[in-house]
Design a protein around this motif. Sequence first.
Motif, PDB file in Angstrom:
ATOM      1  N   PHE A   1       0.811  -1.219   0.000  1.00 53.88           N
ATOM      2  CA  PHE A   1       0.000   0.000   0.000  1.00 53.88           C
ATOM      3  C   PHE A   1       0.845   1.271   0.000  1.00 53.88           C
ATOM      4  O   PHE A   1       0.506   2.235  -0.694  1.00 53.88           O
ATOM      5  N   ARG A   2       1.954   1.293   0.719  1.00 56.51           N
ATOM      6  CA  ARG A   2       2.806   2.481   0.714  1.00 56.51           C
ATOM      7  C   ARG A   2       3.795   2.468  -0.443  1.00 56.51           C
ATOM      8  O   ARG A   2       3.862   3.420  -1.229  1.00 56.51           O
TER       9      ARG A   2
ATOM     10  N   LEU B   1       1.789   1.071  -4.219  1.00 58.05           N
ATOM     11  CA  LEU B   1       0.621   1.839  -4.638  1.00 58.05           C
ATOM     12  C   LEU B   1       0.706   3.312  -4.272  1.00 58.05           C
ATOM     13  O   LEU B   1      -0.071   4.119  -4.798  1.00 58.05           O
TER      14      LEU B   1
ATOM     15  N   TRP C   1      -0.050   4.808  -1.416  1.00 59.67           N
ATOM     16  CA  TRP C   1      -1.112   5.312  -0.554  1.00 59.67           C
ATOM     17  C   TRP C   1      -0.515   6.058   0.635  1.00 59.67           C
ATOM     18  O   TRP C   1       0.601   5.774   1.079  1.00 59.67           O
ATOM     19  N   ASP C   2      -1.298   6.978   1.161  1.00 57.25           N
ATOM     20  CA  ASP C   2      -0.912   7.720   2.363  1.00 57.25           C
ATOM     21  C   ASP C   2      -1.359   6.914   3.579  1.00 57.25           C
ATOM     22  O   ASP C   2      -2.450   7.104   4.115  1.00 57.25           O
ATOM     23  N   VAL C   3      -0.519   5.962   4.004  1.00 55.79           N
ATOM     24  CA  VAL C   3      -0.856   5.076   5.118  1.00 55.79           C
ATOM     25  C   VAL C   3       0.188   5.233   6.212  1.00 55.79           C
ATOM     26  O   VAL C   3       1.272   5.765   5.994  1.00 55.79           O
TER      27      VAL C   3
ATOM     28  N   ASP D   1     -10.344  -0.263  -6.264  1.00 58.10           N
ATOM     29  CA  ASP D   1     -10.123   0.530  -7.470  1.00 58.10           C
ATOM     30  C   ASP D   1     -11.206   0.210  -8.492  1.00 58.10           C
ATOM     31  O   ASP D   1     -11.640  -0.941  -8.623  1.00 58.10           O
TER      32      ASP D   1
END
Length: 201
Positions: free
Chosen positions: A28-29, A32, A34-36, A137
């Motif tokens: 995820f980080r 992709l 993402w801001d996690v 998505d």
Amino acid sequence: MLRYLYATDLERAPDLAAGMFRDRAAQFRDRLGWDVQVDALGWETDQYDVCDPLYVIATDRSGAHLGSLRFLPTTGPHMLAEVFPHLAPRIHDRDVWEATRFCLAPRSPLGTARLLLLAASQLGLSMGLTHALGVFDGAMPRVYRRLGWEPEVLGQAAGIAAGRWTFDPAIHDRLCHATGVSPQRARDWFEADLGHLPLPT
């Protein structure tokens, strides 16, 4: 192999838990963007990991993490209701659970994604659920269709969609066939971790 572990039981499998949360950070980080939140251990977690979710985890022969999903009942805090309420009407139903954080380890072999869908199907049928919800998505429905279990899209905006999967024995049988896992083996994996627990009420 498939494991079914509540967050409060992850201490029984500390290496597996560490692998799952680190692979979530990698996906995820790192992949992709993402801001996690990733902590000093390299674990990606959020506010829903403290709600005692039920994790469905695919492992290799050594017990290492290959992929995972996180399930929470819609009767409590969950992502669709609190983070993406604009995508679908609020669903508050003990027979409907939300699935999030669909994660594949960087080294996961082909077939892991379909195996996770089989695990999700087994969870739903074993626990007497009717549907699972998810946010994904907007391009994912065709991927799920190819894997053998396509959700009904409930709404979408800005490239993000919410969907609903129906738990169905016929779909489950097709997933068993596609993964090469017998229905009995799929049940055995579930019961090995959760067969001793009462069903949620």
